[in-house]
Design a protein around this motif. Structure first.
Motif, short mmCIF file in Angstrom:
data_model
loop_
_atom_site.label_atom_id
_atom_site.label_comp_id
_atom_site.label_asym_id
_atom_site.label_seq_id
_atom_site.Cartn_x
_atom_site.Cartn_y
_atom_site.Cartn_z
N PHE A 50 -0.96 10.47 3.94
CA PHE A 50 0.47 10.22 3.84
C PHE A 50 0.75 9.48 2.54
O PHE A 50 -0.03 8.63 2.12
N ASN A 51 1.88 9.82 1.89
CA ASN A 51 2.30 9.11 0.69
C ASN A 51 3.80 8.86 0.81
O ASN A 51 4.56 9.78 1.10
N ALA A 52 4.22 7.63 0.56
CA ALA A 52 5.63 7.25 0.70
C ALA A 52 6.50 7.80 -0.44
O ALA A 52 7.72 7.78 -0.33
N GLY A 53 5.89 8.29 -1.48
CA GLY A 53 6.62 8.85 -2.62
C GLY A 53 6.10 8.30 -3.92
O GLY A 53 5.57 7.19 -3.98
N HIS A 54 6.22 9.08 -4.98
CA HIS A 54 5.77 8.71 -6.32
C HIS A 54 6.50 9.57 -7.33
O HIS A 54 7.18 10.53 -6.95
N PRO A 55 6.38 9.28 -8.63
CA PRO A 55 7.06 10.12 -9.63
C PRO A 55 6.70 11.60 -9.45
O PRO A 55 5.54 11.94 -9.27
N GLY A 56 7.70 12.42 -9.44
CA GLY A 56 7.49 13.85 -9.27
C GLY A 56 7.77 14.34 -7.86
O GLY A 56 8.31 15.41 -7.66
N VAL A 57 7.36 13.54 -6.87
CA VAL A 57 7.64 13.84 -5.46
C VAL A 57 8.04 12.51 -4.83
O VAL A 57 7.22 11.78 -4.27
N GLU A 58 9.31 12.17 -4.98
CA GLU A 58 9.79 10.84 -4.57
C GLU A 58 9.93 10.68 -3.06
O GLU A 58 9.87 9.58 -2.54
N LYS A 59 10.12 11.78 -2.34
CA LYS A 59 10.30 11.71 -0.89
C LYS A 59 8.95 11.51 -0.20
O LYS A 59 7.91 11.92 -0.72
N PRO A 60 8.96 10.88 1.00
CA PRO A 60 7.70 10.77 1.76
C PRO A 60 7.10 12.16 1.99
O PRO A 60 7.83 13.12 2.29
N HIS A 61 5.79 12.24 1.83
CA HIS A 61 5.11 13.53 1.95
C HIS A 61 3.64 13.34 2.31
O HIS A 61 3.15 12.21 2.31
N TYR A 62 3.00 14.43 2.62
CA TYR A 62 1.56 14.42 2.85
C TYR A 62 0.87 15.10 1.69
O TYR A 62 1.35 16.14 1.20
N HIS A 63 -0.24 14.54 1.25
CA HIS A 63 -1.13 15.22 0.33
C HIS A 63 -2.13 15.97 1.20
O HIS A 63 -2.86 15.34 1.97
N VAL A 64 -2.16 17.26 1.09
CA VAL A 64 -3.16 18.08 1.78
C VAL A 64 -4.13 18.50 0.68
O VAL A 64 -3.75 19.22 -0.25
N VAL A 65 -5.36 18.01 0.77
CA VAL A 65 -6.34 18.19 -0.30
C VAL A 65 -7.43 19.14 0.16
O VAL A 65 -8.16 18.83 1.11
#
Length: 137
Positions: free
Chosen positions: A108-123
């Motif tokens: 889970f990621n709360a947001g960062h530059p480029g994808v500001e909305k909360p999202h999941y990193h699926v790696v």
């Protein structure tokens, strides 16, 4: 639990994708892919992820191709907004690098530059877990 189940199923479906015609094993991948650090304010190399490339037309989901410091493909990353999962948005025909997938992680990621909305990193890792250290520092 439902979100995690959906993400795991999606990750394995993405891993089965035969990939793209061009060879993406070495950086830079070329074609429509651009270095993420040229698109948004981020370092060229992100510890734990590597140097990222994306086709801007595929944002926000990606795929983001991640390379180690030697320019070798280590993972394919998707950034899936939580709201898309909650809205049961269909995410189909997501491309993959075509490299063999060793294992899959989700964060889970709360947001960062480029994808500001909360999202999941699926790696989708294309290297063994022991080789993840190639992008750790």
């Amino acid at each position: 639990m439902l979100i995690r189940t959906i993400l795991v199923a999606g990750a394995f479906a993405m891993a089965a994708n035969p990939g793209q015609a061009q060879n993406l094993d070495k950086a830079p991948p070329g074609g429509a892919y651009k270095k993420v650090s040229d698109l948004v304010k981020l370092p060229d190399f992100l510890p734990g992820m590597g140097t990222l490339y994306v086709d801007p037309k595929t944002l926000p989901a990606g795929p983001f191709l991640a390379y180690d410091r030697d320019g070798r493909l280590v993972s394919t990353i998707y950034m899936v907004p939580v709201e898309d999962i909650q809205d049961r948005k269909k995410l189909d025909n997501l491309k993959a690098a075509g490299a063999k997938v060793d294992h899959v992680d989700m964060h889970f990621n709360a947001g960062h530059p480029g994808v500001e909305k909360p999202h999941y990193h699926v790696v989708l890792w294309h290297v063994a877990e022991a080789d993840e250290a190639r992008v750790a520092k």
